[in-house]
Design an enzyme around this catalytic site. Structure first.
Site, short mmCIF file in Angstrom:
data_model
loop_
_atom_site.label_atom_id
_atom_site.label_comp_id
_atom_site.label_asym_id
_atom_site.label_seq_id
_atom_site.Cartn_x
_atom_site.Cartn_y
_atom_site.Cartn_z
CB THR A 107 38.74 86.40 82.59
OG1 THR A 107 37.18 85.92 82.46
CG2 THR A 107 39.28 85.69 83.62
CD GLU A 119 41.82 83.13 84.89
OE1 GLU A 119 42.77 83.94 84.44
OE2 GLU A 119 40.99 82.70 84.19
CE LYS A 130 43.33 69.34 69.22
NZ LYS A 130 42.23 70.63 69.28
CD1 TRP A 154 47.54 68.30 68.84
CD2 TRP A 154 48.12 68.99 70.50
NE1 TRP A 154 46.69 67.82 69.90
CE2 TRP A 154 47.27 68.30 70.81
CE3 TRP A 154 49.03 69.55 71.59
CZ2 TRP A 154 46.68 68.21 72.15
CZ3 TRP A 154 48.68 69.66 72.81
CH2 TRP A 154 47.61 68.72 73.31
P1 AMP Z 1 44.34 87.41 80.36
O1 AMP Z 1 43.44 86.50 81.29
O2 AMP Z 1 43.16 88.10 79.71
O3 AMP Z 1 45.46 88.14 80.81
O4 AMP Z 1 44.52 86.02 79.21
C1 AMP Z 1 45.52 85.13 79.84
C2 AMP Z 1 45.98 84.28 78.52
O5 AMP Z 1 46.70 85.29 77.52
C3 AMP Z 1 47.05 83.34 78.67
O6 AMP Z 1 46.18 82.20 79.14
C4 AMP Z 1 47.65 83.05 77.46
O7 AMP Z 1 46.84 82.10 76.31
C5 AMP Z 1 47.82 84.29 76.99
N1 AMP Z 1 49.06 85.19 77.13
C6 AMP Z 1 49.51 85.81 78.04
N2 AMP Z 1 50.81 86.10 78.11
C7 AMP Z 1 51.30 85.53 77.03
C8 AMP Z 1 52.42 85.31 76.43
N3 AMP Z 1 53.40 86.10 76.78
N4 AMP Z 1 52.49 84.65 75.26
C9 AMP Z 1 51.49 83.86 74.71
N5 AMP Z 1 50.30 83.98 75.23
C10 AMP Z 1 50.14 84.87 76.46
#
Ligand code: AMP
Length: 545
Positions: A186, A330, A439, A444
């Protein structure tokens, strides 16, 4: 009673074998770093994978070994996906945009036994060589003529030499489908990056799930260009999904600017592409500034960050449909994707755009739960908010060498860290990251909606909303804007622009105009860094309405 069906393992190798046998002449086109195009096909790629798999064993790699890659999207990277996993090793794709110390940490944590790198990343490796406890063997993904000289890494091996020296054919092992085939860390916005270890089974099931019409809609007629890098969650599974259906692949290499992407889309007949919003904003702006249009592009999958409605509108005007999707490293990554249901067909255009700006419905195989702060389920009514939990055969059950991380505290579920709403039709809308919600007065305020609205203002190029401490309300939303060249806007004008679009108390009453916003290595807004800059007084003066 046990069923009487064959127990054939789901292996990634079988995807490429299928493509080679039934779509052997289907092209794989790669943009090389010098701008030239390289052309191959599935039959040739399968043959080269067999040689590469043989070469891996010949230079001492054994099943279970992690093999790191530092590479852009290209044919050699694709070969590594299949050869490494198929030989029983683990293809560990490393994000070269991470800080060098994070790259060093990841290589050490994964225990990579070899590294395959594009020539442009040899310098990055030289810079971190001292930090690595043990320097793995380094193979440069080029031919003899393209080999760089390096005084710090004197034993560089040449990829094409390895392939040439290897015998033809390889006796692919029949692996257990639960064996690991790839590893991706990640981006580590909080704490150290964490490793997600995908299995052959999870990768094949994910690829099958994304091909269907209501997700990516891939077929043997598709021309697929993954702009999302192959070092970011396996380019959203496209290097598996495209060969599974025999689609032509177009791999854009390092050139991801608007002009280069537009040229590839038009010249290679790309029908389908996928990437994060920032890439598409650059392409759309370049096309507008240069009076260009699109001719064959049908679908653009957008995810990684929220896709603003204005982007959906701009692609629609060019004849392309946006499929918004949500996922995480993940979750392999796809968890939900947004395509309409039959009952949405006749809705007015504006309402359809509004709906398609949600992140989408769960794919079959992904189960969702939404819980409040006490772990109680929250109703799926499109309004109530909760923390999203997911489970399914392509969702991580633990991190590599860190199986008990807090995200796995709910037995059988993975806690995503996203705050969402889910409506009665199953459409998920991401309100915010749990850590990023504002907040205010006990309520929220989700930053994503406020950012999307700001992006529809003609002066605004990029927008971010973060919490700003407030004596009366606890927190209030602070709007940060990057403006288009020569544009200007006041806080009052922005407040008026929000009027009627969100409840009054959600409207940002403070604003900062900045030259640029910080992003993570995967192109997301780095909210923690923005808050830190706010605390440290590193931002320009705050304007109030
Ligand atoms: P990563 O593991 O780096 O791909 O990041 C995942 C995170 O990206 C998710 O938990 C979300 O917070 C954000 N994310 C992924 N796709 C979207 C989306 N379409 N809209 C908003 N947030 C997203």
């Amino acid at each position: 009673m046990r069923a009487m069906m064959m127990d054939v393992p789901l292996l990634t190798t079988s995807i490429l074998r299928h493509a080679a046998e039934y779509h052997g002449d289907t092209e794989i086109v790669s943009r090389l770093p010098d701008g030239a195009l390289h052309r191959t096909n599935y039959a040739e790629t399968w043959e080269r994978c067999a040689r590469l798999a043989g070469a891996l064993g010949a230079f001492g790699l054994a099943p279970g070994d992690r093999v790191g890659t530092l590479a852009w999207n290209g044919h050699r990277h694709l070969e590594l996906y299949y050869a490494v996993g198929g030989a029983g090793m683990v293809c560990h794709t490393i994000n070269p945009r991470l800080f060098p110390e994070q790259v060093a940490y990841i290589i050490g944590h994964a225990g990579d036994a070899a590294l395959f790198v594009d020539p442009c990343f040899v310098g990055l490796l030289e810079g971190i060589a001292d930090r690595l406890e043990q320097l793995p063997s380094v193979v440069v993904m080029t031919d003899r003529a393209g080999m760089p000289a390096s005084s710090r890494l004197p034993d560089l091996l040449c990829y094409e030499d390895l392939i040439e020296a290897a015998p033809k054919g390889f006796d692919w092992p029949e692996l257990d489908e639960r064996d690991a085939c790839s590893l991706c860390y990640t981006s580590g916005t909080t704490g150290e990056p964490k490793g997600v270890l995908y299995s052959h089974r999870s990768s094949v099931l994910h690829a099958m799930a994304v091909c269907v019409p209501d997700v990516f809609a891939l077929s043997a007629r598709s021309v697929v260009m993954p702009v999302v890098p192959m070092f970011h969650v396996n380019a959203w599974g496209l290097p598996y999904a495209a060969p599974m259906v025999g689609a032509k692949l177009v791999l854009p290499g390092p050139k991801l600017d608007g002009a280069s992407l537009h040229a590839l889309i038009e010249e290679e007949g790309v029908t389908y592409t996928a990437g994060v919003p920032t890439v598409w904003m650059a392409l759309l702006d370049w096309m507008r500034d240069n009076g260009q249009s699109l001719h064959g592009l049908e679908r653009v999958v957008i995810g990684g960050s929220a896709c603003p409605p204005v982007m959906i509108k701009r692609f629609r005007a060019l004849g392309a449909t946006v499929v918004h999707g949500w996922g995480m490293t993940e979750t392999s990554p796809l968890g939900v994707a947004n395509t309409p249901k039959a009952k949405h067909k006749d809705l007015p255009e504006e309402r359809q755009i509004e709906l398609s700006a949600k992140q989408g419905r769960p794919l079959f195989g992904v189960e969702l739960r939404m819980v409040d702060g006490h772990g109680r389920d929250v109703p799926h009514d499109g309004t109530a908010r909760g923390s999203l939990l997911v489970r399914g055969p392509w969702i991580a059950a633990g991190y590599y060498r860190q199986p008990d991380a807090p995200a796995f505290a709910h037995p059988g579920w993975f806690e995503t860290g996203d705050v969402v709403t889910i409506d009665a039709d199953g459409y998920v809308q991401v309100v915010d990251r749990t850590k990023d919600v504002v907040k205010s007065g006990g309520e929220w305020i989700g930053s994503i909606e406020l950012e999307n609205i700001a992006l529809a203002h003609p002066a605004v190029r990029e927008a971010a909303v973060v919490a700003r401490p407030d004596e009366r309300w606890g927190e209030r939303p602070l709007l940060l804007l990057v403006l288009h060249d020569g544009m200007f806007v006041t806080c009052g004008e922005m407040a008026a622009f929000y009027e009627g679009k969100v409840p009054r108390w959600c409207i940002p009453d403070a604003m900062v105009v900045v030259q640029e916003l910080p992003h993570t290595a995967t192109g997301k807004l780095q909210k923690a860094r923005i808050r830190e800059m706010l605390r440290a007084g590193e931002l320009p003066p705050v304007m109030t309405a």
